[in-house]
Structure formats: structure tokens, C-alpha cells
Design a protein around this motif. Structure first.
Motif, mmCIF file in Angstrom:
data_model
loop_
_atom_site.group_PDB
_atom_site.id
_atom_site.type_symbol
_atom_site.label_atom_id
_atom_site.label_comp_id
_atom_site.label_asym_id
_atom_site.label_seq_id
_atom_site.Cartn_x
_atom_site.Cartn_y
_atom_site.Cartn_z
ATOM 1 N N LYS A 220 -19.381 5.181 -20.924
ATOM 2 C CA LYS A 220 -20.247 4.986 -21.919
ATOM 3 C C LYS A 220 -20.404 3.527 -22.235
ATOM 4 O O LYS A 220 -21.582 3.156 -22.622
ATOM 5 C CB LYS A 220 -19.457 5.634 -23.172
ATOM 6 N N LYS A 221 -19.324 2.671 -21.776
ATOM 7 C CA LYS A 221 -19.702 1.230 -22.007
ATOM 8 C C LYS A 221 -20.745 0.637 -21.082
ATOM 9 O O LYS A 221 -21.614 0.052 -21.470
ATOM 10 C CB LYS A 221 -18.329 0.621 -21.705
ATOM 11 N N GLN A 222 -20.596 1.146 -19.807
ATOM 12 C CA GLN A 222 -21.654 0.909 -18.903
ATOM 13 C C GLN A 222 -22.937 1.155 -19.426
ATOM 14 O O GLN A 222 -23.926 0.437 -19.027
ATOM 15 C CB GLN A 222 -21.283 1.473 -17.319
ATOM 16 N N LEU A 223 -23.064 2.709 -19.983
ATOM 17 C CA LEU A 223 -24.353 3.040 -20.272
ATOM 18 C C LEU A 223 -24.965 2.251 -21.261
ATOM 19 O O LEU A 223 -26.243 1.937 -21.162
ATOM 20 C CB LEU A 223 -24.237 4.554 -20.420
ATOM 21 N N ASP A 224 -24.127 1.779 -22.283
ATOM 22 C CA ASP A 224 -24.518 1.200 -23.433
ATOM 23 C C ASP A 224 -24.951 -0.300 -23.015
ATOM 24 O O ASP A 224 -25.941 -0.869 -23.543
ATOM 25 C CB ASP A 224 -23.747 1.193 -24.518
ATOM 26 N N GLY A 225 -24.292 -0.933 -22.071
ATOM 27 C CA GLY A 225 -24.383 -2.291 -21.675
ATOM 28 C C GLY A 225 -25.794 -2.449 -21.030
ATOM 29 O O GLY A 225 -26.518 -3.246 -20.877
ATOM 30 N N ALA A 226 -26.067 -1.371 -20.076
ATOM 31 C CA ALA A 226 -27.303 -1.145 -19.311
ATOM 32 C C ALA A 226 -28.509 -1.306 -20.391
ATOM 33 O O ALA A 226 -29.532 -1.922 -20.243
ATOM 34 C CB ALA A 226 -27.336 -0.209 -18.332
ATOM 35 N N ARG A 227 -28.537 -0.263 -21.203
ATOM 36 C CA ARG A 227 -29.466 -0.083 -22.279
ATOM 37 C C ARG A 227 -29.725 -1.455 -23.255
ATOM 38 O O ARG A 227 -30.742 -1.690 -23.628
ATOM 39 C CB ARG A 227 -29.179 1.145 -23.156
ATOM 40 N N ALA A 228 -28.750 -2.063 -23.389
ATOM 41 C CA ALA A 228 -28.734 -3.067 -24.187
ATOM 42 C C ALA A 228 -29.709 -4.328 -23.506
ATOM 43 O O ALA A 228 -30.126 -5.183 -23.976
ATOM 44 C CB ALA A 228 -27.424 -3.837 -24.435
ATOM 45 N N LYS A 229 -29.583 -4.187 -22.066
ATOM 46 C CA LYS A 229 -30.333 -5.087 -21.210
ATOM 47 C C LYS A 229 -31.798 -4.591 -20.965
ATOM 48 O O LYS A 229 -32.500 -5.027 -20.210
ATOM 49 C CB LYS A 229 -29.686 -5.375 -19.911
ATOM 50 N N GLY A 230 -32.095 -3.545 -21.588
ATOM 51 C CA GLY A 230 -33.629 -3.033 -21.458
ATOM 52 C C GLY A 230 -33.668 -2.237 -20.381
ATOM 53 O O GLY A 230 -34.761 -1.698 -19.759
ATOM 54 N N ILE A 231 -32.436 -1.504 -19.785
ATOM 55 C CA ILE A 231 -32.426 -0.681 -18.549
ATOM 56 C C ILE A 231 -32.599 1.083 -19.294
ATOM 57 O O ILE A 231 -31.760 1.344 -19.861
ATOM 58 C CB ILE A 231 -31.392 -0.873 -17.548
ATOM 59 N N ALA A 232 -33.622 1.507 -18.676
ATOM 60 C CA ALA A 232 -33.832 3.013 -18.895
ATOM 61 C C ALA A 232 -32.920 3.918 -18.107
ATOM 62 O O ALA A 232 -33.373 4.099 -16.862
ATOM 63 C CB ALA A 232 -35.275 3.326 -18.849
ATOM 64 N N VAL A 233 -31.731 4.310 -18.522
ATOM 65 C CA VAL A 233 -30.851 5.002 -17.430
ATOM 66 C C VAL A 233 -31.488 6.396 -17.685
ATOM 67 O O VAL A 233 -31.489 7.046 -18.780
ATOM 68 C CB VAL A 233 -29.320 4.760 -18.255
ATOM 69 N N ARG A 234 -31.643 6.972 -16.402
ATOM 70 C CA ARG A 234 -32.425 8.151 -16.434
ATOM 71 C C ARG A 234 -31.279 9.110 -15.978
ATOM 72 O O ARG A 234 -31.594 10.428 -16.351
ATOM 73 C CB ARG A 234 -33.583 8.201 -15.148
ATOM 74 N N GLY A 235 -30.430 9.075 -15.144
ATOM 75 C CA GLY A 235 -29.360 10.003 -14.865
ATOM 76 C C GLY A 235 -28.166 9.758 -14.289
ATOM 77 O O GLY A 235 -27.819 8.333 -14.342
ATOM 78 N N LEU A 236 -27.106 10.356 -14.278
ATOM 79 C CA LEU A 236 -25.945 10.212 -13.921
ATOM 80 C C LEU A 236 -25.462 11.194 -12.626
ATOM 81 O O LEU A 236 -25.672 12.036 -12.613
ATOM 82 C CB LEU A 236 -24.746 10.635 -14.906
ATOM 83 N N VAL A 237 -25.011 10.111 -11.531
ATOM 84 C CA VAL A 237 -24.471 10.933 -10.253
ATOM 85 C C VAL A 237 -22.983 11.102 -10.472
ATOM 86 O O VAL A 237 -22.068 10.293 -10.853
ATOM 87 C CB VAL A 237 -24.716 10.040 -9.166
ATOM 88 N N VAL A 238 -22.443 12.334 -9.946
ATOM 89 C CA VAL A 238 -21.003 12.707 -10.166
ATOM 90 C C VAL A 238 -20.942 13.330 -8.689
ATOM 91 O O VAL A 238 -21.619 14.207 -8.377
ATOM 92 C CB VAL A 238 -20.714 13.602 -11.138
ATOM 93 N N VAL A 239 -19.868 12.974 -7.983
ATOM 94 C CA VAL A 239 -19.430 13.320 -6.414
ATOM 95 C C VAL A 239 -18.195 14.224 -6.831
ATOM 96 O O VAL A 239 -17.070 13.382 -7.020
ATOM 97 C CB VAL A 239 -19.602 12.234 -5.755
ATOM 98 N N ASN A 240 -18.293 15.493 -6.574
ATOM 99 C CA ASN A 240 -16.996 16.188 -6.717
ATOM 100 C C ASN A 240 -17.056 17.414 -5.822
ATOM 101 O O ASN A 240 -17.952 18.162 -6.035
ATOM 102 C CB ASN A 240 -17.110 16.632 -8.190
ATOM 103 N N PRO A 241 -15.909 17.481 -4.732
ATOM 104 C CA PRO A 241 -14.932 16.419 -4.605
ATOM 105 C C PRO A 241 -15.384 15.139 -3.988
ATOM 106 O O PRO A 241 -16.534 15.157 -3.609
ATOM 107 C CB PRO A 241 -14.128 17.218 -3.551
#
Length: 495
Positions: A220-241
Motif C-alpha cells: 500500500k505504501k508503494q502504491l500511494d507513493g507512486a500515485r503521489a508522483k502522478g503515476i496511474a497504477v493500473r495493475g498488480l502482479v502476483v507470482v504464486n508459487p
């Protein structure tokens, strides 16, 4: 170079008939546009509009909308190739030989001796391949795995798992102000795909101290930090396993990830290619779709894409290039754009499609081939588990090394605390310390590992990925050589 231990569960998969022309149509087998598989009631339409919060046609890459129409290598890999002739490779295995052999040579089905050459269930499957449809078969396999409905209209058949990842990046990324949350460390496929499209990588670090789990507060911290810099975060990658980390996420952690994606309007991109490779009784694989549905989130709540491939798992059919993505929670308009991007490629290869359908529907109790399939599969997974355990134990016994247990996947990812003099020597060569270590290991022993800097790591830490694929006898030899090298290396650069 390491090769898969044992031959993948093979003989049950090979049988077939003449593949009808319609089976090669991308509209039927690889890329299908869903124009409403359920009667579009007002409530259903409202659900689709809600699902489109994370992704709408207007928020897609404009280059996709305007279509009438852009590796891992490095010093260690190049050096390894030059030493290839010194290594003894295991013979290539050809799993799934029965069904696929009959599909490739359908005239065999008309021969009287077919019943002596192939198992009865392989012959039956070969005759059914073009009747039920490969996407139908894969959807049925997903439904059986999750205990939830899966629909063929949601399945896009592809040449491996890399192709659909690139498709989704085409759709999501419009320019450098768009970003995707990516785990660090992770396979370079995702980061490289973003670089090629000029996107902004928004990294989130997996928590090594907690078995490489996802720390939601850091995410969440990384997400908020990116948005604060004007980055439109579109998606989240998760690798499992995990790859290269080998962790299996616990269900509670998966629920947190789903909640975050739902609340923050992120498309969840789930890399689930190692789902069959689990080496611990304490955990099991749960697809993100299953987890999302278990906490009450349906099509209208979260946009989710799951990737799978025949290249990985215990079967390891890299050369066959079979894979799929399951796309859920997208409006029909967005799905139409997915279809457009997918249609840029020709129909994915038929052998890979057939194999993918068989991977998702392995022999069942009562099938003639089930005993041999089960024995071979269990033998391969047991061997992988033993190799992983032996490597983890060895690395944890070495000076300056720590290594989390490999719960799944095909690799371990130990951390190595390099002496200051070794770091200085690497800097003098203008290379990363973990690359320096990997090169010295290669030159001294012939063992190939991939430096952690290829996958990303917390600054100031050093790792390497080591595969668990060599046969058990070769694993013992690798461990012995590795031990001798590491002791000499640490002594040479001791302060």
C-alpha cells in the motif's frame, strides 16, 4: 545446465484423429470474443459496469484502440553457453506422448493394433479432442480444480504464458505515467515487458524474513507513493508459487491482496504457472479466482487475469509452447479489445493447445493410464522436493548464507553476505557483486546460477537463483562442488 529430473508424466497423453479445419481457427480455439454468455439483464449490466472500474475502454492504451495495426541473457548466461559443450545434458523427455502422438498421426486410430499400442483412455481422449473443444476442456479443468464455474468464453489459448502477459501489458500501458506493481524479486518477464512499453515499474519487496510473503502495508505504501508522483497504477502482479523465491502464499495473504485490488481498482495479474509444484503439507495452492469468490467477490467486483503454461510444473514441456489466460471481471467492451490484441497473433499451436487441455484434465482414478501417470508424477515431485530440501539444508550450513525453504516452484533463492573485499573486486570489474560471485562459481565448478540482481533484491543484499531440476545424483555432486567453491571463495576474500 540443469535439466528436469525424470521424464514428466508422459505416456498417457498421446492420441488423435485428423484435426478438423475449424479446430485451427483462432475464433474457436485460441481467441474467443465473449459477447455475452449470460442474458444481459439490467442487474448483470450493472455488475459489468462495476467491474469496469479497474479497466474501461477509455482507460486502455490508445494504440490498442487505434489498431489497424514492439532477456534474460547477460554475462553469466553468455559464458554458460560457451561452456555448454563441457556439460552432459540429460536426454530430452517427451511427456504426454500417447494422446499427442495420436493427434499428430490420426491414422493410427484406424489401425487394429492401436489398442495394444495405446491405453484406452488415451484413444478416447484423442477422438474427443475436436468434439468438445479445447477451451471447454480447460474450463472444465479449472472448474474441477477450484470447485467453481469456469467458462470457455473466458479462456484465451496462447503460445505459453509470456504471450498473454505481453497482451495485457499492451492493453494496460499507455505511456510512462502508467505503472504496474511488481514483486521484487520476480521473473524479468514483467519488468522487461514494462520497459519495452515505456511504463513505470512500481516495485514492492517480498518479505524474506517471513518466507517471501507479501507485506500488504508495504504494498500500500508503494502504491500511494507512486500515485503521489502522478503515476496511474493500473495493475498488480502476483507470482504464486514464487519465481525465483519458491514460496506458496497462505490464503490469508491472498485475501489481503484481493481486498487491496478490489478497493484500489487494480487489475490483478496472477502468475500461477507452478501451481502443481507444491512441496509442503502445510500449504496448498489456491487460485486467486477461488480466493476472490470465497470472500464474496464476483465478476462485478474485481478484474482478474490468471496465467498458466505447459512449460512449467512437473511436466516441463517448454518446447511445446502451450498456455492460456483466464480473463474475468471485464466488461464486454474491454473483452473485445482483449480479443483485438490477441488476434494480432496467429492461432496458437495445436500441439500446445492439446497439451494444455490435458494438463488441466489429467487421468483420473479408473482410467487405464492412471496408475502409471500417478506413479511418474509422484516420482518427479518427490525428486524435486528432495533436491530442494538438500539444497536448502546445504546453503543454510554455508558461511554467510541463509535460504528459505522451497515450498513450491522449481528454484531456491539463497541470500549470501559477501565479504567487503569480494564487493571491492566486483566494483573493480565494473560488475555487480552477485554477478562476480556467479561468474567465479561458473569458472570454478561449471555450475550455473542466476544472480539475484537479474530479479531485483533489497539494495545492499545479494542472492542467486539455483534450480532444483537436476536429478538427485547430480544434485549431490552440485552440492559437493558448491561447498568446496564457497569455502575457498570466502577464504580468498576474507578481510
Amino acid at each position: 545446465m540443469a535439466t528436469a529430473s525424470g521424464s514428466p508424466s508422459s505416456h498417457w497423453l498421446t492420441a488423435a484423429f485428423r484435426i478438423p479445419r475449424s479446430l485451427t481457427s483462432p475464433h474457436l480455439t485460441s481467441l474467443t470474443y465473449i459477447a455475452g454468455s449470460i442474458a444481459p439483464s439490467p442487474a448483470a449490466n450493472e455488475m459489468l459496469r462495476a467491474a469496469a472500474r479497474a479497466l474501461t475502454v477509455s482507460s486502455l492504451n490508445p494504440k490498442v484502440l487505434a489498431l489497424a495495426d514492439h532477456h534474460l541473457g547477460g554475462l553469466v548466461a553468455r559464458r554458460a553457453q560457451s561452456m555448454q559443450q563441457e556439460l552432459d545434458a540429460n536426454p530430452a523427455s517427451h511427456p504426454f506422448s500417447e494422446v499427442l502422438a495420436l493427434c499428430n498421426h490420426p491414422h493410427l486410430l484406424d489401425r487394429s493394433e492401436a489398442s495394444f499400442m495405446f491405453s484406452s483412455d488415451a484413444i478416447t481422449r484423442a477422438r474427443e479432442i475436436g468434439i468438445e473443444g479445447l477451451r471447454d476442456a480447460i474450463a472444465a479443468g479449472i472448474a474441477s480444480r477450484d470447485g467453481l464455474p469456469s467458462y470457455s468464453e473466458d479462456i484465451f489459448l496462447t503460445d505459453g504464458a509470456a504471450a498473454p502477459v505481453h497482451m495485457m501489458m499492451h492493453l494496460l500501458i499507455r505511456g510512462k505515467k502508467d505503472g504496474i506493481l511488481c514483486p521484487i524479486p520476480s521473473h524479468s518477464l514483467y519488468t522487461d515487458s514494462m520497459v519495452l512499453r515505456g511504463a513505470t515499474l512500481v516495485p514492492y519487496y517480498l518479505d524474506e524474513s517471513r518466507g517471501w510473503s507479501v507485506n500488504i502495508s508495504d504494498l500500500k505504501k508503494q502504491l500511494d507513493g507512486a500515485r503521489a508522483k502522478g503515476i496511474a497504477v493500473r495493475g498488480l502482479v502476483v507470482v504464486n508459487p514464487g519465481n525465483p523465491t519458491g514460496q506458496v502464499l497462505v490464503e490469508e495473504n491472498q485475501c489481503e491482496i484481493v481486498e487491496l485490488c478490489k478497493n484500489e481498482c487494480l487489475v490483478l495479474l496472477a502468475d500461477e504457472v507452478y501451481q502443481e509444484n507444491i512441496y509442503t503439507d502445510q500449504k496448498k495452492f489456491n487460485s486467486f479466482k477461488k480466493v476472490a469468490r470465497s470472500i464474496g467477490y464476483g465478476e462485478g467486483d474485481i478484474s482478474l487475469v490468471s496465467f498458466h503454461s505447459v512449460s512449467n510444473g512437473y511436466y516441463g514441456e517448454c518446447g511445446r509452447r502451450g498456455g492460456y489466460m483466464e480473463v474475468t471481471g471485464f466488461s464486454s467492451e474491454v473483452r473485445g479489445e482483449v480479443y483485438k490484441v490477441a488476434s494480432l497473433s496467429a492461432c496458437s499451436n495445436i500441439s500446445g493447445q492439446i497439451l494444455m487441455s490435458l494438463v488441466m484434465n489429467p487421468p483420473k482414478v479408473g482410467d487405464e493410464s492412471y496408475p502409471s501417470y500417478r506413479a511418474e508424477r509422484d516420482s518427479i515431485l518427490s525428486s524435486l522436493s528432495c533436491c530442494a530440501e538438500a539444497m536448502v539444508s546445504t546453503f543454510n550450513s554455508m558461511e554467510g548464507m541463509t535460504c528459505n525453504k522451497a515450498e513450491g516452484g522449481i528454484s531456491v533463492f539463497p541470500s549470501v553476505r559477501l565479504p567487503p573485499r569480494a564487493i571491492e573486486a566486483a566494483e573493480a570489474m565494473n560488475t555487480e557483486p552477485d554477478v562476480f560471485y556467479a561468474l567465479r562459481l561458473l569458472e570454478s565448478t561449471g555450475i550455473v546460477v542466476v544472480p539475484g540482481s537479474v530479479f531485483g533484491q533489497v539494495p545492499g543484499t545479494w542472492h542467486f537463483r539455483c534450480t532444483i531440476l537436476p536429478q538427485e545424483e547430480k544434485t549431490r555432486q552440485i552440492i559437493s562442488r558448491f561447498n568446496v567453491f564457497h569455502e575457498a571463495f570466502m577464504e580468498e576474500f576474507r578481510s
